[in-house]
Write an enzyme that holds these catalytic residues in place. Structure first.
Site, PDB file in Angstrom:
ATOM      1  N   HIS A 173     111.185 -40.367  23.943  1.00 32.85           N
ATOM      2  CA  HIS A 173     112.297 -40.919  24.701  1.00 32.85           C
ATOM      3  C   HIS A 173     112.576 -42.132  24.056  1.00 32.85           C
ATOM      4  O   HIS A 173     113.944 -42.481  24.105  1.00 32.85           O
ATOM      5  CB  HIS A 173     111.757 -41.192  26.300  1.00 32.85           C
ATOM      6  CG  HIS A 173     111.180 -40.051  26.963  1.00 32.85           C
ATOM      7  ND1 HIS A 173     110.139 -40.072  27.741  1.00 32.85           N
ATOM      8  CD2 HIS A 173     111.935 -39.043  27.638  1.00 32.85           C
ATOM      9  CE1 HIS A 173     110.150 -39.148  28.497  1.00 32.85           C
ATOM     10  NE2 HIS A 173     111.121 -38.436  28.315  1.00 32.85           N
ATOM     11  N   LYS A 184     109.178 -34.268  42.930  1.00 32.34           N
ATOM     12  CA  LYS A 184     108.200 -34.015  42.006  1.00 32.34           C
ATOM     13  C   LYS A 184     106.850 -34.972  42.409  1.00 32.34           C
ATOM     14  O   LYS A 184     107.228 -36.187  42.605  1.00 32.34           O
ATOM     15  CB  LYS A 184     108.552 -34.398  40.547  1.00 32.34           C
ATOM     16  CG  LYS A 184     109.238 -33.383  39.889  1.00 32.34           C
ATOM     17  CD  LYS A 184     109.389 -33.729  38.299  1.00 32.34           C
ATOM     18  CE  LYS A 184     110.397 -32.841  37.511  1.00 32.34           C
ATOM     19  NZ  LYS A 184     110.694 -33.548  36.277  1.00 32.34           N
ATOM     20  N   ARG A 230     115.018 -31.198  22.243  1.00 35.02           N
ATOM     21  CA  ARG A 230     113.872 -31.179  21.437  1.00 35.02           C
ATOM     22  C   ARG A 230     113.986 -29.541  20.688  1.00 35.02           C
ATOM     23  O   ARG A 230     113.469 -29.444  19.483  1.00 35.02           O
ATOM     24  CB  ARG A 230     112.660 -31.070  22.163  1.00 35.02           C
ATOM     25  CG  ARG A 230     112.343 -32.365  22.682  1.00 35.02           C
ATOM     26  CD  ARG A 230     111.018 -32.404  23.888  1.00 35.02           C
ATOM     27  NE  ARG A 230     111.541 -31.709  24.825  1.00 35.02           N
ATOM     28  CZ  ARG A 230     111.244 -31.741  26.111  1.00 35.02           C
ATOM     29  NH1 ARG A 230     109.882 -32.286  26.189  1.00 35.02           N
ATOM     30  NH2 ARG A 230     111.555 -31.037  27.302  1.00 35.02           N
ATOM     31  N   SER A 233     106.252 -35.569  28.466  1.00 35.95           N
ATOM     32  CA  SER A 233     105.458 -36.365  29.611  1.00 35.95           C
ATOM     33  C   SER A 233     104.241 -35.276  29.994  1.00 35.95           C
ATOM     34  O   SER A 233     103.202 -35.793  30.034  1.00 35.95           O
ATOM     35  CB  SER A 233     106.301 -36.772  30.514  1.00 35.95           C
ATOM     36  OG  SER A 233     107.236 -37.551  29.841  1.00 35.95           O
TER      37      SER A 233
HETATM   38  O1  PNS Z   1     112.939 -36.061  32.891  1.00 31.06           O
HETATM   39  P1  PNS Z   1     113.587 -34.829  33.736  1.00 31.06           P
HETATM   40  O2  PNS Z   1     112.838 -34.583  34.769  1.00 31.06           O
HETATM   41  O3  PNS Z   1     113.857 -33.905  32.846  1.00 31.06           O
HETATM   42  O4  PNS Z   1     115.027 -35.425  34.010  1.00 31.06           O
HETATM   43  C1  PNS Z   1     115.758 -34.803  34.978  1.00 31.06           C
HETATM   44  C2  PNS Z   1     117.178 -35.350  35.618  1.00 31.06           C
HETATM   45  C3  PNS Z   1     116.596 -36.969  36.119  1.00 31.06           C
HETATM   46  C4  PNS Z   1     117.924 -35.907  34.298  1.00 31.06           C
HETATM   47  C5  PNS Z   1     117.902 -34.494  36.666  1.00 31.06           C
HETATM   48  O5  PNS Z   1     116.828 -34.094  37.323  1.00 31.06           O
HETATM   49  C6  PNS Z   1     118.846 -35.189  37.461  1.00 31.06           C
HETATM   50  O6  PNS Z   1     119.773 -35.734  36.869  1.00 31.06           O
HETATM   51  N1  PNS Z   1     118.364 -35.499  38.557  1.00 31.06           N
HETATM   52  C7  PNS Z   1     119.416 -36.274  39.634  1.00 31.06           C
HETATM   53  C8  PNS Z   1     119.957 -35.229  40.754  1.00 31.06           C
HETATM   54  C9  PNS Z   1     121.302 -34.605  40.068  1.00 31.06           C
HETATM   55  O7  PNS Z   1     122.359 -35.155  40.000  1.00 31.06           O
HETATM   56  N2  PNS Z   1     121.308 -33.004  40.208  1.00 31.06           N
HETATM   57  C10 PNS Z   1     122.255 -32.478  39.543  1.00 31.06           C
HETATM   58  C11 PNS Z   1     122.582 -32.523  38.188  1.00 31.06           C
HETATM   59  S1  PNS Z   1     123.106 -30.924  37.713  1.00 31.06           S
END
Ligand code: PNS
Length: 161
Positions: A17, A41, A90, A128
């Site tokens: 990250h 989560k 990745r 993570s």
């Molecule tokens: O580190 P992660 O868990 O892969 O991150 C995922 C994240 C936070 C980028 C994604 O879950 C997100 O944007 N969540 C916010 C809710 C949202 O906007 N959802 C619609 C996006 S398609």
């Protein structure tokens, strides 16, 4: 001013990250690292801890700030007047879900662009969840996360048995 948002759970932040954040900081005027207040989560680190760890480890980057958000990412972006979402890729396996999210975000707000950056090859296997799993079983995670987080993970898993 080009403002990019780098969203994620960061539970905990890894060197993968941090590599993306540092490289993004060279491309945009400002990078806001946005930590998701994930209610569904089960996170290992509390929101405040995840934010703090990111702040400490990005302190050397003058145009990076760390914040948290809940709800939709595009609403947070509007609030911050940000136009670009930064994501690290990745491997091919990341692509399908990232593509889905990028297209959904663009459907929700056509002014938002998602920019994908290739992770450095030395971090391409890193996540993570894997770091936590290895630490849970006493494996070596040195070099994969910042030293403070390495110490914290070792401490937590030792205490937990
Ligand atoms: O580190 P992660 O868990 O892969 O991150 C995922 C994240 C936070 C980028 C994604 O879950 C997100 O944007 N969540 C916010 C809710 C949202 O906007 N959802 C619609 C996006 S398609």
């Amino acid at each position: 001013m080009r403002i990019a948002v780098c969203p994620g759970s960061f539970d905990p932040v890894t060197n993968g990250h941090l590599d993306i954040i540092a490289r993004a900081s060279k491309m945009f005027d400002k990078v806001i690292v946005a930590v998701l207040k994930n209610s569904s989560k089960n996170s290992m680190f509390a929101l405040e801890e995840r934010v703090e760890m990111l702040r400490i480890n990005s302190a050397g980057l003058g145009n990076v700030e760390v914040d948290s958000f809940s709800g939709l990412l595009i609403d947070f972006m509007k609030l911050k007047d940000a136009q670009i979402i930064i994501k690290g890729l990745r491997a091919v396996s990341d692509f399908e879900y990232e593509m889905q999210m990028a297209l959904m975000n663009r459907k929700l707000d056509s002014n938002i662009e998602t920019v994908f950056m290739m992770t450095s090859s030395k971090y391409s296997y890193l996540s993570s969840s894997l770091v936590k799993e290895v630490a849970r079983h006493g494996g070596c995670i040195h070099g994969l996360v910042p030293d403070l987080i390495e110490e914290e993970l070792i401490k937590r898993f030792n205490i937990g048995g």
